[in-house]
Design a protein around this motif. Structure first.
Motif, short mmCIF file in Angstrom:
data_model
loop_
_atom_site.label_atom_id
_atom_site.label_comp_id
_atom_site.label_asym_id
_atom_site.label_seq_id
_atom_site.Cartn_x
_atom_site.Cartn_y
_atom_site.Cartn_z
N THR A 11 0.81 -1.21 0.00
CA THR A 11 0.00 0.00 0.00
C THR A 11 0.85 1.27 0.00
O THR A 11 0.48 2.28 -0.59
N ALA A 12 2.01 1.21 0.64
CA ALA A 12 2.87 2.39 0.74
C ALA A 12 3.66 2.66 -0.54
O ALA A 12 4.43 3.63 -0.60
N ALA A 13 3.50 1.82 -1.57
CA ALA A 13 4.13 2.03 -2.87
C ALA A 13 5.65 2.05 -2.80
O ALA A 13 6.31 2.88 -3.41
N THR A 14 6.23 1.11 -2.06
CA THR A 14 7.69 1.07 -1.94
C THR A 14 8.30 -0.12 -2.69
O THR A 14 9.50 -0.14 -2.94
N THR A 74 -5.27 -6.14 -10.84
CA THR A 74 -5.25 -5.41 -9.57
C THR A 74 -6.45 -4.49 -9.43
O THR A 74 -7.06 -4.08 -10.43
N LEU A 75 -6.77 -4.21 -8.18
CA LEU A 75 -7.81 -3.22 -7.87
C LEU A 75 -7.17 -1.92 -7.40
O LEU A 75 -7.85 -1.01 -6.94
N GLY A 76 -5.84 -1.82 -7.50
CA GLY A 76 -5.12 -0.63 -7.05
C GLY A 76 -4.58 -0.81 -5.63
O GLY A 76 -5.30 -1.28 -4.75
N HIS A 77 -3.32 -0.37 -5.41
CA HIS A 77 -2.64 -0.72 -4.15
C HIS A 77 -3.20 0.00 -2.92
O HIS A 77 -2.87 -0.35 -1.80
N THR A 78 -4.04 1.01 -3.12
CA THR A 78 -4.64 1.65 -1.94
C THR A 78 -6.04 1.11 -1.65
O THR A 78 -6.70 1.54 -0.72
N PHE A 79 -6.48 0.16 -2.47
CA PHE A 79 -7.81 -0.42 -2.27
C PHE A 79 -7.84 -1.23 -0.97
O PHE A 79 -6.96 -2.05 -0.71
N VAL A 80 -8.83 -0.94 -0.13
CA VAL A 80 -9.00 -1.71 1.10
C VAL A 80 -10.23 -2.61 0.95
O VAL A 80 -11.36 -2.14 0.93
N PRO A 81 -10.00 -3.94 0.80
CA PRO A 81 -11.12 -4.85 0.61
C PRO A 81 -12.04 -4.83 1.83
O PRO A 81 -11.58 -4.58 2.95
#
Lengths: 456, 456
Positions: A312-315, A323-330
């Protein structure tokens, strides 16, 4: 009596893992550096993983030897049995034959130790003195604790706080194996302290926990590396022992599947069972391969194929994933292991190449199938595993409607003895069917607009 | 690589149980009727158990066929593996070879389903429409729920209230398998209502729960019978599949034990592993057989050999047992399965005949051994099982001191994944060593003064 179960002898255990990178019709597109956007080289991965694992991550060798030291430990419970589900077949009144590969018999109760043992061994070989990881529902943290215990490797697990609080038994289990387990966000890392200061009451997230585990690994005084339990190529590789055993066992049953099924979160149990069958398919064999995910987190069925971060932190490096995008919270989901925003690059590419059929099923149907399985075949599946059971049941019902004999194989990736609260809610009728709306997916994906796109 | 694990093929599973009654140097003395004090006849048992089980209880046939329908269900996880504990041996620096029979791989996590399946099958065959039982820690209630589920037999479990409240997961597990589970004392029986009226806050006891389950069985409108998970002859019989498999597996290892070890509560997992070896011993083979119990409930090591009741309410036939008296309430102990006031008549008689060596170990030493096992061999044993592990470790240490090679086999009767709270207390240093004082035993035994004595 008709054959019910096939055990392999110790000497029949596979001695090599199968690397599907050697056979894929479309090679993986290179991971991109999160800073420069350029293809990564192995050295870019070195702060996080030891070089022997990085080499494996990039390898295109078809067969890779399983080290003797890893085999010795796998032999605590492997080869796992392949079992014919006669009672379930009878209950369904289906002409289909249903087989399940029982990965629940491992000491941690799931398939996860297959890669945990390999990863800890390679870290030990590379002179690493300590490891870190994160865990959500707790399966991976437990499995890595188990493996670190056997190789006498100190381990610290950052466990998503809400799980840490709701599942105290997972922490005791990790402690029993000698690992340290702290709730994340913790006061032990800069990132954790920062999050705690901004949102003291946060329930935590997998993204935060990954960031803490990586920060710990790269900044620790003793030689520390990080370990990931799914998504990456080397993890898929280590799990292929599941499918390689299954092929031998089906030969003893005198059978070959029409359809092979696994549940999909990051993708590792699915890849482990199916990649050896996908190899057969690539070389002309007729076999369907179905990957099952929750309708609440429909990565493969609804997420586009894009470059995205693992965390989520894009590191991390950017990987090609559905993907649903790395900030997506299921949404909260009892199958915690399937709540990942993306999917393994290898699995994602094979979906693009139509070698894998993705399928999503809602959690009520999954629990119905899980309870039916428990009451006929006797094993209570993990909530994640219920997705595979539900798909197998659906295939068997279709076979009945169509009046065709069909052979179905699915991965019983774990038991549910440490995750029973979902069953309680289901039996009380408190679980809801839920499908993620398309507009939420579109919104979540806007985070990926600035980043490079893969070739399609 | 040296052989680590032996799986048997499906066709190598034993087809008959071994009945030690056929070979015992001293036959069992007859059970006595609780009312008349005279030897019971099969009909006296008929209100509680179906006649096919009563016949088995009285049988002296050496070999008894395992019904095909039971075998089919056992083949969900059997034959279980026999594993060599190289890592534990290395850790101990012992010249001894240690093997463990892994009964923890069953769907309920212990050896209990071996007899549960057989008992439910016989009840079904006899036309019984519903069953009842009691459970303390929850292992037996879970196993019988599992078995009833597979044979579609309705089941009601009376669970000791304190366990019911402290272990909510056990209830969910039983519900998932379709069984009803109520806390005991309950308002569902006369005896339960009476106890609740007199002591509304009682934590319950195994004695009360047995009384409720039996009252339910004899008074229910549908044809209902009761089931017991240990102590009786037919239960020991059904567990001998463990030892029979182990003999075959040791042959493949090319080995035979100097000492065979099991933990003892009611006696069933112990009997299951050891009776086939005791048979060898009776016919001249040299092998030691060690039964391990807690110092907090030292039935075999400190209890005299007397006639006693199976339940606290003194309603069952009187059986010849090593016992602490049927009203004895063992101290709280994390190995809940070893908190029984007596021991199986068969095991008790074999102790009298010096074919079994009883041994008691305190719970701190047991948990130390359990943690050492978990951190070397990877499986977290059940608290009960830790007693067998501790005895195996002690034997291996003795072998080191004496500089002799020795072969040790023990029964890993179950895993601890559903009973982790004892590990937490142990790791926090909160568990205490405790040995039951002799004067408490003397006091507890006065309850038996009015009853007949066995011949010695």
């Amino acid at each position: 009596m008709k054959q019910k179960i096939v055990f392999l002898k110790e000497e029949e255990i596979p001695r090599q893992w199968y690397n599907i990178a050697a056979d894929m019709p479309t090679p993986l597109q290179p991971p991109l550096h999160p800073g420069t956007g350029k293809p990564t080289v192995p050295d870019d991965w070195a702060p996080i993983f030891p070089m022997n694992i990085v080499e494996q991550e990039f390898s295109t060798e078809r067969w890779i030897d399983i080290p003797e030291e890893v085999l010795e430990k796998l032999l605590i419970w492997r080869p796992t049995p392949l079992v014919r589900a006669y009672a379930l077949e009878k209950e369904l009144g289906t002409p289909a034959k249903i087989y399940y590969k029982n990965e629940s018999v491992s000491p941690a109760g799931s398939h996860k130790p297959n890669t945990a043992l390999a990863q800890v061994y390679y870290n030990k070989e590379a002179g690493i003195e300590r490891m870190t990881t994160e865990t959500g529902a707790g399966q991976w943290g437990s499995a890595l604790s188990f493996a670190c215990s056997l190789f006498k490797m100190p381990l610290k697990v950052y466990m998503v706080r809400i799980s840490f609080d709701q599942k105290p038994y997972r922490k005791i289990l990790m402690n029993t194996w000698g690992a340290e387990c702290v709730p994340s966000p913790s006061a032990d890392t800069n990132f954790g302290r920062q999050v705690l200061e901004e949102t003291p009451d946060t329930p935590g997230s997998l993204g935060i926990a990954i960031s803490e585990a990586i920060e710990d690994a790269v900044s620790a005084k003793v030689n520390t590396k990080y370990s990931l339990g799914s998504v990456l190529n080397h993890v898929m590789l280590h799990q292929t022992i599941i499918g390689l055993e299954t092929l031998k066992q089906l030969e003893i049953f005198g059978d070959y599947p029409d359809v092979v099924i696994g549940c999909v979160g990051g993708g590792s149990n699915f890849a482990g069972l199916t990649f050896p069958f996908i190899r057969d398919k690539i070389y002309g064999k007729e076999v369907r391969v179905v990957g099952v995910e929750p309708t609440a987190c429909p990565t493969l069925t609804k997420g586009p194929f894009l470059y995205d971060f693992g965390d989520t932190a894009a590191t991390t490096p950017l990987l090609t994933m559905h993907t649903l995008g790395h900030t997506f919270v299921p949404p909260p989901l009892h199958a915690g292991g399937l709540r990942y925003h993306g999917c393994a690059p290898l699995v994602s590419q094979l979906v693009m190449d139509k070698l894998i059929e993705p399928l999503s099923i809602n959690q009520v149907d999954c629990y119905n199938a899980g309870v039916q399985f428990a009451r006929t075949e006797g094993i209570v599946p993990a909530p994640e595993t219920n997705h595979a059971v539900a798909a197998a049941v659906a295939e068997a019902r279709k076979a009945k409607e169509e009046g065709v004999e069909k052979t179905i194989v699915f991965n019983l990736s774990g038991h549910g003895l440490l995750d029973l609260s979902g069953y309680e809610k289901h039996l009380n009728g408190e679980l809801e069917e839920y499908s993620l709306p398309d507009e939420e997916i579109q919104k979540a994906l806007t985070v990926l607009e600035p980043y490079p796109k893969p070739k399609v």
